[in-house]
Scaffold this motif. Structure first.
Motif, PDB file in Angstrom:
ATOM      1  N   LEU A 181       0.853  -1.177   0.000  1.00  9.18           N
ATOM      2  CA  LEU A 181       0.000   0.000   0.000  1.00  9.18           C
ATOM      3  C   LEU A 181       0.896   1.236   0.000  1.00  9.18           C
ATOM      4  O   LEU A 181       1.631   1.474   0.959  1.00  9.18           O
ATOM      5  CB  LEU A 181      -0.912   0.031   1.227  1.00  9.18           C
ATOM      6  CG  LEU A 181      -1.905  -1.120   1.399  1.00  9.18           C
ATOM      7  CD1 LEU A 181      -2.735  -0.911   2.663  1.00  9.18           C
ATOM      8  CD2 LEU A 181      -2.818  -1.237   0.187  1.00  9.18           C
ATOM      9  N   ILE A 182       0.862   2.004  -1.085  1.00 13.51           N
ATOM     10  CA  ILE A 182       1.641   3.231  -1.182  1.00 13.51           C
ATOM     11  C   ILE A 182       0.925   4.310  -0.372  1.00 13.51           C
ATOM     12  O   ILE A 182      -0.208   4.682  -0.685  1.00 13.51           O
ATOM     13  CB  ILE A 182       1.798   3.690  -2.638  1.00 13.51           C
ATOM     14  CG1 ILE A 182       2.413   2.571  -3.488  1.00 13.51           C
ATOM     15  CG2 ILE A 182       2.626   4.969  -2.712  1.00 13.51           C
ATOM     16  CD1 ILE A 182       3.822   2.214  -3.118  1.00 13.51           C
ATOM     17  N   GLY A 183       1.575   4.813   0.686  1.00 12.74           N
ATOM     18  CA  GLY A 183       0.917   5.722   1.605  1.00 12.74           C
ATOM     19  C   GLY A 183       1.218   7.194   1.374  1.00 12.74           C
ATOM     20  O   GLY A 183       1.796   7.596   0.365  1.00 12.74           O
ATOM     21  N   ARG A 184       0.863   7.993   2.374  1.00  8.13           N
ATOM     22  CA  ARG A 184       1.032   9.439   2.266  1.00  8.13           C
ATOM     23  C   ARG A 184       2.495   9.863   2.260  1.00  8.13           C
ATOM     24  O   ARG A 184       2.811  10.982   1.843  1.00  8.13           O
ATOM     25  CB  ARG A 184       0.312  10.154   3.410  1.00  8.13           C
ATOM     26  CG  ARG A 184      -1.198  10.061   3.354  1.00  8.13           C
ATOM     27  CD  ARG A 184      -1.861  11.182   4.148  1.00  8.13           C
ATOM     28  NE  ARG A 184      -1.307  11.382   5.459  1.00  8.13           N
ATOM     29  CZ  ARG A 184      -1.707  10.753   6.557  1.00  8.13           C
ATOM     30  NH1 ARG A 184      -2.674   9.842   6.474  1.00  8.13           N
ATOM     31  NH2 ARG A 184      -1.171  11.011   7.735  1.00  8.13           N
ATOM     32  N   ASP A 185       3.395   8.999   2.742  1.00  8.44           N
ATOM     33  CA  ASP A 185       4.817   9.346   2.675  1.00  8.44           C
ATOM     34  C   ASP A 185       5.251   9.596   1.239  1.00  8.44           C
ATOM     35  O   ASP A 185       6.206  10.335   0.984  1.00  8.44           O
ATOM     36  CB  ASP A 185       5.666   8.242   3.307  1.00  8.44           C
ATOM     37  CG  ASP A 185       5.379   6.859   2.730  1.00  8.44           C
ATOM     38  OD1 ASP A 185       4.235   6.604   2.340  1.00  8.44           O
ATOM     39  OD2 ASP A 185       6.310   6.036   2.685  1.00  8.44           O
ATOM     40  N   VAL A 186       4.536   9.015   0.292  1.00  9.04           N
ATOM     41  CA  VAL A 186       4.795   9.221  -1.135  1.00  9.04           C
ATOM     42  C   VAL A 186       3.742  10.142  -1.753  1.00  9.04           C
ATOM     43  O   VAL A 186       4.054  11.123  -2.426  1.00  9.04           O
ATOM     44  CB  VAL A 186       4.816   7.875  -1.888  1.00  9.04           C
ATOM     45  CG1 VAL A 186       4.984   8.085  -3.390  1.00  9.04           C
ATOM     46  CG2 VAL A 186       5.918   6.975  -1.346  1.00  9.04           C
ATOM     47  N   LEU A 187       2.471   9.859  -1.490  1.00  9.94           N
ATOM     48  CA  LEU A 187       1.385  10.545  -2.188  1.00  9.94           C
ATOM     49  C   LEU A 187       1.187  11.983  -1.740  1.00  9.94           C
ATOM     50  O   LEU A 187       0.562  12.778  -2.469  1.00  9.94           O
ATOM     51  CB  LEU A 187       0.085   9.748  -2.023  1.00  9.94           C
ATOM     52  CG  LEU A 187       0.136   8.314  -2.579  1.00  9.94           C
ATOM     53  CD1 LEU A 187      -1.180   7.606  -2.322  1.00  9.94           C
ATOM     54  CD2 LEU A 187       0.471   8.320  -4.068  1.00  9.94           C
ATOM     55  N   ASP A 188       1.705  12.358  -0.564  1.00  3.71           N
ATOM     56  CA  ASP A 188       1.607  13.757  -0.146  1.00  3.71           C
ATOM     57  C   ASP A 188       2.427  14.678  -1.049  1.00  3.71           C
ATOM     58  O   ASP A 188       2.259  15.902  -1.012  1.00  3.71           O
ATOM     59  CB  ASP A 188       2.066  13.924   1.310  1.00  3.71           C
ATOM     60  CG  ASP A 188       0.911  13.767   2.289  1.00  3.71           C
ATOM     61  OD1 ASP A 188      -0.243  13.661   1.840  1.00  3.71           O
ATOM     62  OD2 ASP A 188       1.165  13.752   3.504  1.00  3.71           O
ATOM     63  N   ARG A 189       3.304  14.099  -1.847  1.00  2.00           N
ATOM     64  CA  ARG A 189       4.103  14.895  -2.780  1.00  2.00           C
ATOM     65  C   ARG A 189       3.412  15.067  -4.128  1.00  2.00           C
ATOM     66  O   ARG A 189       3.979  15.639  -5.052  1.00  2.00           O
ATOM     67  CB  ARG A 189       5.475  14.256  -2.959  1.00  2.00           C
ATOM     68  CG  ARG A 189       6.294  14.218  -1.666  1.00  2.00           C
ATOM     69  CD  ARG A 189       7.610  13.485  -1.828  1.00  2.00           C
ATOM     70  NE  ARG A 189       8.478  14.127  -2.815  1.00  2.00           N
ATOM     71  CZ  ARG A 189       9.682  13.652  -3.150  1.00  2.00           C
ATOM     72  NH1 ARG A 189      10.142  12.541  -2.569  1.00  2.00           N
ATOM     73  NH2 ARG A 189      10.411  14.279  -4.056  1.00  2.00           N
ATOM     74  N   CYS A 190       2.186  14.597  -4.218  1.00  2.00           N
ATOM     75  CA  CYS A 190       1.414  14.721  -5.455  1.00  2.00           C
ATOM     76  C   CYS A 190       0.403  15.857  -5.336  1.00  2.00           C
ATOM     77  O   CYS A 190      -0.149  16.098  -4.259  1.00  2.00           O
ATOM     78  CB  CYS A 190       0.680  13.415  -5.763  1.00  2.00           C
ATOM     79  SG  CYS A 190       1.775  11.974  -5.930  1.00  2.00           S
ATOM     80  N   SER A 191       0.161  16.531  -6.447  1.00  2.30           N
ATOM     81  CA  SER A 191      -0.836  17.599  -6.488  1.00  2.30           C
ATOM     82  C   SER A 191      -2.070  17.187  -7.297  1.00  2.30           C
ATOM     83  O   SER A 191      -3.093  17.873  -7.256  1.00  2.30           O
ATOM     84  CB  SER A 191      -0.229  18.865  -7.098  1.00  2.30           C
ATOM     85  OG  SER A 191       0.295  18.606  -8.392  1.00  2.30           O
ATOM     86  N   ARG A 192      -1.965  16.087  -7.993  1.00 10.54           N
ATOM     87  CA  ARG A 192      -3.086  15.620  -8.813  1.00 10.54           C
ATOM     88  C   ARG A 192      -3.015  14.104  -8.941  1.00 10.54           C
ATOM     89  O   ARG A 192      -1.954  13.542  -9.228  1.00 10.54           O
ATOM     90  CB  ARG A 192      -3.022  16.272 -10.201  1.00 10.54           C
ATOM     91  CG  ARG A 192      -4.102  15.823 -11.195  1.00 10.54           C
ATOM     92  CD  ARG A 192      -3.827  16.450 -12.554  1.00 10.54           C
ATOM     93  NE  ARG A 192      -4.677  15.903 -13.597  1.00 10.54           N
ATOM     94  CZ  ARG A 192      -5.794  16.473 -14.052  1.00 10.54           C
ATOM     95  NH1 ARG A 192      -6.180  17.622 -13.544  1.00 10.54           N
ATOM     96  NH2 ARG A 192      -6.509  15.903 -15.011  1.00 10.54           N
ATOM     97  N   ILE A 193      -4.133  13.445  -8.699  1.00  7.23           N
ATOM     98  CA  ILE A 193      -4.252  12.009  -8.926  1.00  7.23           C
ATOM     99  C   ILE A 193      -5.484  11.786  -9.788  1.00  7.23           C
ATOM    100  O   ILE A 193      -6.587  12.178  -9.419  1.00  7.23           O
ATOM    101  CB  ILE A 193      -4.375  11.219  -7.606  1.00  7.23           C
ATOM    102  CG1 ILE A 193      -3.111  11.385  -6.760  1.00  7.23           C
ATOM    103  CG2 ILE A 193      -4.631   9.738  -7.892  1.00  7.23           C
ATOM    104  CD1 ILE A 193      -3.166  10.675  -5.423  1.00  7.23           C
TER     105      ILE A 193
END
Length: 304
Positions: free
Chosen positions: A277-289
């Motif tokens: 499960l890819i978590g917020r440690d990675v996805l918080d660096r995204c601005s659009r999904i």
């Protein structure tokens, strides 16, 4: 979950109107993406999740307030899973017309259990439950686009292979860390992508659930599917957590429901699928999904 699969099959056989071309949802910094779901004339706040296929999961109270009823015969089951407080719960499900973000209702598999599944909302809805060809979570920012191919049009998961081990990878905006099963972690260690750090923590996917994990230290530049590994962690058993840290707070799992915390090899009977499960440690660096339904892919715009 067999109940969810049965509800999904019923939904698939129902008539479906032409979906909207695009739905865009505000995704505030430091907060979970939320929307409102209308079911049987009752409107409730729900958190948007990326990690499971089309479904609406409700806390028991809102389901009772909406007077939802389980589908006859197959609509009520006892579910046993370490993700559930106490390890098991009674789950009920049916197909209901659900309107999301003010859109017209469409048939969505709806499940409610007698344990809380969300503390910040009345339930959790899959991004795939929106009646649109493309669904976008967006907030200010920029970056490069990473494309992740999903297993199929109606699937949320992505397939990967590390050291010959097939992995089912999902995106999880709720988990602070990237969490993986013990078998997945073993594949990462064998590939030289991470090493075991020897420190423990707890994963809390639902209220009143604490599942122990061991933190992993990624090597510089470590990536999975083009995504960096931020703060990865591997599920471990309660006994292993105590070996690593005698002072660690006890979790809620037991010896009988620690399958994800046990490394599966060719000499052991396989239980389930190795997962990440890819978590917020990675996805918080995204601005659009973006969920691209026709293209069977996720499009992530991130600054890494």
């Amino acid at each position: 979950m067999k109940l969810l699969a049965a509800c999904a099959l019923l939904a698939a056989t129902s008539a479906v109107a032409k979906p909207a071309p695009l739905v865009t949802i505000d995704w505030p910094r430091g907060a979970q993406p939320m929307t409102r779901a209308t079911i049987k004339g009752t409107t409730v706040p729900v958190r948007i999740a990326l990690g499971f296929d089309s479904a609406l999961l409700l806390n028991l109270g809102p389901a009772q307030a909406a007077k939802l009823k389980a589908f006859p015969f197959i609509g009520k089951q006892t579910v046993r899973n370490p993700l559930i407080p106490g390890g098991e719960a009674v789950a009920r499900g049916n197909i209901y017309g659900v309107g999301l973000a003010g859109a017209k209702p469409q048939n969505v598999p709806t499940v409610w259990i007698d344990k809380a599944i969300a503390a910040d909302a009345d339930g959790i809805v899959s991004m795939l439950a929106f009646d649109a060809e493309r669904v976008v979570l967006q907030r200010p920012g920029s970056g490069k686009v990473t494309t992740l191919m999903r297993k199929g049009r109606g699937d949320s998961a992505i397939e990967a292979n590390v050291s010959g081990t097939e992995l089912s990878v999902a995106l999880d905006l709720f988990s602070p860390e990237t969490v993986m099963s013990a078998t997945a972690a073993d594949a990462f260690v064998r590939a030289g992508i991470v090493r075991r750090a020897g420190t423990v923590g707890a994963w809390t996917p639902f209220p009143n659930v604490r599942l122990p994990f061991e933190r992993l230290a990624p090597v510089p530049g470590a990536r999975l599917l083009g995504l960096p590994l931020g703060r990865p962690a591997a599920r471990v058993t309660e006994a292993r957590a105590k070996q690593l840290d005698a002072a660690a707070k006890a979790g809620t799992s037991t010896a009988t429901d620690d399958a994800d915390a046990i490394t599966v090899t060719a000499t052991k009977r396989r239980r389930g699928t190795a997962w990440v499960l890819i978590g917020r440690d990675v996805l918080d660096r995204c601005s659009r999904i973006e969920l691209d339904r026709p293209g069977k892919r996720w499009l992530l715009t991130c600054d890494f």
